[in-house]
Each structure stands twice: as C-alpha cells, then as structure tokens.
Design an enzyme around this catalytic site. Structure first.
Site, PDB file in Angstrom:
ATOM      1  CB  VAL A  63    -137.848 -10.311 -12.095  1.00 41.48           C
ATOM      2  CG1 VAL A  63    -137.858 -11.008 -13.174  1.00 41.48           C
ATOM      3  CG2 VAL A  63    -139.102  -8.633 -11.947  1.00 41.48           C
ATOM      4  CG  ASN A  89    -137.460  -8.189 -22.631  1.00 42.18           C
ATOM      5  OD1 ASN A  89    -136.987  -7.729 -22.807  1.00 42.18           O
ATOM      6  ND2 ASN A  89    -138.679  -8.595 -22.078  1.00 42.18           N
ATOM      7  CB  SER A 142    -134.943   2.352 -21.840  1.00 39.86           C
ATOM      8  OG  SER A 142    -135.851   3.337 -22.367  1.00 39.86           O
ATOM      9  CE1 TYR A 155    -139.231   1.110 -18.497  1.00 43.94           C
ATOM     10  CE2 TYR A 155    -138.459   3.458 -19.986  1.00 43.94           C
ATOM     11  CZ  TYR A 155    -138.664   1.995 -20.179  1.00 43.94           C
ATOM     12  OH  TYR A 155    -138.609   1.003 -20.469  1.00 43.94           O
ATOM     13  CB  ALA A 157    -134.613   7.270 -12.003  1.00 40.88           C
ATOM     14  CB  SER A 158    -136.257   1.842 -13.353  1.00 41.72           C
ATOM     15  OG  SER A 158    -136.576   1.851 -14.525  1.00 41.72           O
ATOM     16  CE  LYS A 159    -136.544  -0.012 -18.331  1.00 43.61           C
ATOM     17  NZ  LYS A 159    -136.295  -1.719 -18.844  1.00 43.61           N
ATOM     18  CB  ILE A 188    -140.312  -1.901 -29.832  1.00 47.63           C
ATOM     19  CG1 ILE A 188    -138.794  -0.816 -29.224  1.00 47.63           C
ATOM     20  CG2 ILE A 188    -140.195  -2.690 -29.788  1.00 47.63           C
ATOM     21  CD1 ILE A 188    -137.545  -0.508 -30.690  1.00 47.63           C
TER      22      ILE A 188
END
Ligand code: NAP
Length: 252
Positions: A63, A89, A142, A155, A157-159, A188
């Site tokens: 991606v 996803n 998330s 992570y 910041a990206s979410k 999860i």
C-alpha cells in the site's frame, strides 16, 4: 445475507483482522478482493474463503507504492467492474521510544499507515464517485488514534491522522452518498500483537487496563466492520467506532 451482491476490497486481508473481515464478508454474500505483500498468507486466506463457497481474488500489493495500489484497484475493477465497500486495513506497528526513533522508522509507519490510507482511499473514492455508487469506506484505525500510548508516537500519530482523514472525507463525500467511518480496535490477538501476548509481564499490564479482562479476537472486529459496511449503518459517516472491551474509558 447482509452483503449480498456487494464487491468488497480488504487491504491487508491476508492475515489477522483483515483475514477475519474477508471471511465474514464472503459468508455474508460479498465478492471479496484481498491484498497484502506475502503470497503464502494471501493464498491461505483465499483457500479458506473458496472452501466456504465464497468468491475471492488475491493481489500481492504494497500500500505504500502508488503503482502497486493502482494495479490492485485496476485488477479488481477489471474482474468485477466496481468496488462497493473498502476496508483499508493494512498497517504496521513496531514500538520505539520517541527519543530513540530513527527517521526511517517514523517514515515507514507513516508511509504504510497514513500515505497508504490516502493512496488507497482516494483512488477507490474516485472510482465510486465516477459510478455514482453509495459506497462504504472503513479505515482500520485504533484506540491509539484517540488516546496516546508511550513508545508509539509514530503509530499514534498515523492512526490519529487516519481518524481526521476519515472525518474530512466524510464531509466532502456525504453529498455523493459515499460514507466513511473509522474502526478503532483495542488490543486484538494477531501476528501484530504476538510479541506482547508472548511476554508475560507485558500482557498482564494490558489485561489490567482492559475492563472486560481479556484481549479481543479478530472476529469481534469483523462483526463491527460488517455493521459499518452494511446498510444497517446507513446514517453513519465520519464516526470513529471503538471496539476495545472498555479499555479507552478507564482513567487508571
Ligand atoms: P497483522 O496480523 O500483522 O496483519 C496485517 C495485515 O496487513 C497483513 O495482511 C499484512 O500482510 C498487511 N500489510 C502489512 N503491511 C502492508 C503493506 N505495506 N502493504 C500491504 N499490506 C500490508 O495485523 P493486525 O493486528 O491484523 O492489524 C490489522 C490492522 O488493524 C492494522 O492497521 C493495525 O494497525 C490495526 N489494529 C490492530 C490492533 C491489534 O491489537 N491487533 C489494534 C488496533 C488496530 P503482509 O505483511 O503480507 O503485507
């Protein structure tokens, strides 16, 4: 069947949460395209879906790269003519303390998690708009996009970026009938979280932070994704749906 006749693309559909979503969507009557980088996992997931009489296409595609994203979407359109549902996803997460984080590590997470989200969703939305489809887009965000966790600056910041991107696209595309929502899982059990699950003190720490006292399963996120993909959520757009056993509501 709640997705009868629909065509769905699940990026990162070869493993973990994405695999559970692809299997669930196929059981609900959707024709499902899955993507990922590793061929073996893609083949395994495709075989599970075919064994259950589902229709599936599998694409090796990263991606981060615009040419690979375009080849993926062209491939689905060539075979099936449209995409009604996108679950974006694909994502990665390797913790590093902020003061020690190499630029390459930051860039890799931003490229996969946020740039990938832009690349995939922009092209799919363009194709939906061209065909005047009442499409549904789901970003796998998330709880880390809503609250901070140490050692995950990149992570988080990206979410967080994915959540605001979802809200902004929702504003722009609501008049076209295209809905976009973010799904925000808590902890999860997948390949991504295996290092924590295998680390006794670390998993005990997480379990103490989850009011329901257990980690979630990919199928529990697939149920929420099915709701967001289906007509049952037809009046929802720009929403961040938290599925986390109560983790995010706990003050301490
Ligand atoms: P996983 O088991 O590691 O699966 C990740 C999936 O994404 C795999 O299919 C993987 O296939 C694919 N992927 C990774 N990098 C990619 C890339 N550059 N291009 C295309 N595909 C790529 O992880 P998971 O736990 O199911 O996570 C799925 C999503 O849920 C992620 O966005 C993650 O941030 C989010 N999430 C997970 C949790 C959790 O606790 N597990 C919680 C909240 C949110 P390849 O590696 O073969 O490419």
């Amino acid at each position: 069947m709640r997705l009868a006749g629909k065509i769905a693309l699940v990026t990162g559909g070869s493993l973990g949460i994405g695999r559970a979503i692809a299997i669930r969507f196929a059981r609900e009557g959707a024709m499902v395209a899955i993507s990922g980088r590793g061929k073996a996992a893609l083949d395994e997931t495709a075989a599970i879906i075919r064994d259950q009489s589902g229709e599936v296409l599998a694409f090796e595609s990263d991606v981060q790269h615009v040419d690979q994203v375009n080849a993926l979407i062209d491939g689905v359109l060539h075979k099936w003519g449209r995409i009604d549902v996108l679950v974006h996803n694909a994502g990665i997460n390797a913790p590093v303390p902020f003061l020690e984080m190499p630029l390459e590590h930051w860039d890799r997470h931003m490229n996969v998690n946020l740039r990938g989200t832009f690349l995939v969703s922009q092209r799919v939305c363009q194709e939906m708009a061209k065909r005047k489809l009442q499409g549904s887009i789901i970003f796998m965000s998330s709880v880390n996009g809503l609250a901070a966790e140490a050692n995950l600056a990149h992570y988080n910041a990206s979410k967080g970026g994915m959540n605001l991107l979802a809200m902004t696209i929702a504003l722009e595309l609501a008049p076209l009938g295209i809905r976009i929502n973010a799904l925000c899982p808590g902890f999860i059990e997948t390949r991504l979280t295996k290092p924590v699950i295998d680390d006794a003190p670390a998993i005990e720490h997480y379990l103490r932070s989850i009011p329901m006292g257990r980690v979630g399963q990919p199928e529990e996120i697939a149920d929420a994704a099915l709701f967001l993909a289906s007509d049952e959520s037809r009046y929802m757009t720009g929403h961040c749906l938290v599925v986390d056993g109560g983790q995010i509501v706990k003050l301490s």
